[in-house]
Design a protein around this motif. Structure first.
Motif, short mmCIF file in Angstrom:
data_model
loop_
_atom_site.label_atom_id
_atom_site.label_comp_id
_atom_site.label_asym_id
_atom_site.label_seq_id
_atom_site.Cartn_x
_atom_site.Cartn_y
_atom_site.Cartn_z
N MET A 1 1.04 -1.46 -0.26
CA MET A 1 0.54 0.38 -0.22
C MET A 1 1.11 1.12 -0.22
N SER A 2 0.97 1.92 -0.67
CA SER A 2 1.49 3.21 -0.91
C SER A 2 0.60 4.72 -0.52
N PHE A 3 1.04 5.45 -0.45
CA PHE A 3 0.25 6.99 -0.07
C PHE A 3 1.15 7.67 -0.94
N ILE A 4 0.56 8.84 -1.85
CA ILE A 4 1.57 9.67 -2.29
C ILE A 4 0.40 10.94 -2.37
N LEU A 5 1.02 11.80 -1.95
CA LEU A 5 0.86 13.36 -1.42
C LEU A 5 1.02 13.66 -3.24
N ASN A 6 0.26 14.37 -4.12
CA ASN A 6 0.16 15.05 -5.01
C ASN A 6 -0.05 16.86 -5.00
N ILE A 7 0.51 17.79 -5.92
CA ILE A 7 0.09 19.38 -5.73
C ILE A 7 0.39 19.35 -6.73
N VAL A 56 2.42 12.82 7.75
CA VAL A 56 2.94 13.29 6.70
C VAL A 56 3.83 11.93 6.52
N GLN A 57 4.54 10.83 7.91
CA GLN A 57 5.77 9.58 7.78
C GLN A 57 4.86 8.66 7.23
N ASP A 58 3.57 8.95 6.83
CA ASP A 58 3.31 8.12 6.15
C ASP A 58 2.80 7.98 4.38
N LEU A 59 3.60 8.60 4.68
CA LEU A 59 3.67 9.33 2.74
C LEU A 59 4.96 8.06 2.17
N ASP A 60 4.66 8.00 0.97
CA ASP A 60 5.75 7.28 0.03
C ASP A 60 6.33 7.64 -0.99
N ALA A 61 6.13 8.92 -1.07
CA ALA A 61 6.28 9.52 -2.16
C ALA A 61 5.43 11.10 -2.34
N ILE A 62 6.71 11.77 -3.22
CA ILE A 62 5.46 13.49 -3.22
C ILE A 62 5.94 13.26 -4.70
N GLY A 77 5.03 25.59 -5.70
CA GLY A 77 4.94 24.23 -5.55
C GLY A 77 6.56 22.85 -5.52
N VAL A 78 7.07 23.73 -6.13
CA VAL A 78 7.94 22.72 -6.53
C VAL A 78 8.85 22.69 -4.65
N SER A 79 9.27 23.64 -4.68
CA SER A 79 9.67 23.83 -2.90
C SER A 79 9.13 23.88 -2.09
N ALA A 80 7.87 23.25 -2.27
CA ALA A 80 7.13 22.38 -0.73
C ALA A 80 7.68 21.42 -0.79
N ALA A 81 7.36 20.94 -2.90
CA ALA A 81 7.69 19.26 -2.31
C ALA A 81 9.06 18.68 -2.48
N LYS A 82 9.92 19.47 -2.84
CA LYS A 82 11.16 19.18 -1.98
C LYS A 82 11.05 19.32 -0.42
N GLY A 83 10.90 20.48 0.04
CA GLY A 83 11.36 20.30 1.47
C GLY A 83 10.11 19.60 1.97
N LEU A 84 9.72 18.97 1.35
CA LEU A 84 8.93 17.74 2.35
C LEU A 84 9.60 16.25 1.53
N CYS A 85 10.23 15.90 0.75
CA CYS A 85 10.95 14.88 -0.11
C CYS A 85 12.39 14.90 0.94
N PHE A 86 13.16 16.39 1.01
CA PHE A 86 14.18 16.33 1.95
C PHE A 86 13.71 15.77 3.29
N ALA A 87 12.71 16.25 3.87
CA ALA A 87 12.55 16.46 5.78
C ALA A 87 12.05 15.05 6.38
N LEU A 88 11.62 13.96 5.17
CA LEU A 88 11.24 13.64 4.86
C LEU A 88 11.59 11.60 4.21
#
Length: 223
Positions: A1-7, A56-62, A77-88
């Motif tokens: 099972m995978s969760f993806i956040l789409n922006i 947010v820890q359940d997310l598998d990708a952005i 959008g890209v700045s937000a996505a990058k920040g989340l990917c770096f953090a997670l």
């Protein structure tokens, strides 16, 4: 099972969705003339994660819309996505904005041509068949009465250019699906999941949006 956040922030539509195994389970979006992305995006992300009853820890990708589109919108959008990917420490998936827009047209024949406004009579466009396979890559082009004249099958136009383009694109086989105006993060879900399964990701550190044209800042007005 995978969760993806789409922006999706490439246009006036500030849109966020949560997808589970490629199916959208929640989407929040708002399209405003004043571009409210800076104010709304992070609020939408927090709200949609809470409403999906995950963390947010359940997310598998952005996944993020890569363009073309609004310079400022894409940057946000890209700045937000990058920040989340770096953090997670999770992968970043880049999705073609025009493919997302085209996928919202549910047709069984002909061609789908998504177009986004690039000012005056210029648009960003791409050509897909009914199976969403690319038949012509993205380009910036000026629309006139001869545009797409070589096509004899039904052409379905989607995007925010209907008002200006239908005045010159008048062939009988041209159909404007005017209710499909902006790309939505909800329509990114299947595309981003397919990319995730293929490990089709981008480098978080070096990824940049696809602007197609250089950003041009208007000179200050003279008093």
């Amino acid at each position: 099972m995978s969760f993806i956040l789409n922006i999706e922030t490439a246009t006036k539509n500030c849109s966020v969705s949560i997808a589970k195994n490629g199916e959208t389970i929640l989407c929040k979006e708002i399209a405003e003339e004043g571009y409210s992305h800076a104010e709304k995006l992070h609020v939408f992300i927090e709200e949609i994660i809470a409403e999906a009853k995950i963390s947010v820890q359940d997310l598998d990708a952005i996944a993020v819309s890569q363009g073309p589109g609004s310079y400022t919108g894409l940057r946000i959008g890209v700045s937000a996505a990058k920040g989340l990917c770096f953090a997670l420490n999770i992968p970043l998936i880049a999705v073609d904005t025009l493919q997302t827009l085209a996928s919202q047209a549910k047709v069984s024949d002909g061609k789908i041509i998504p177009m986004l406004d690039a000012r005056r009579m210029e648009v960003y466009s791409e050509i897909f068949n009914a199976n969403l396979e690319i038949e012509r890559e993205i380009q910036a082009e000026v629309i006139d009465e001869n545009s797409f004249a070589a096509f004899t099958e039904t052409i379905y136009f989607v995007g925010d250019c209907a008002e200006k383009c239908k005045q010159v694109l008048t062939k009988e086989n041209f159909v404007f699906l005017e209710d499909i105006k902006y790309p939505s993060a909800s329509a990114m879900s299947k595309i981003s999941f397919d990319k995730y399964q293929k490990s089709d990701t981008v480098d978080v550190a070096y990824f940049e949006p696809y602007y197609l044209k250089d950003f041009m800042m208007a000179p200050p007005s003279k008093k």
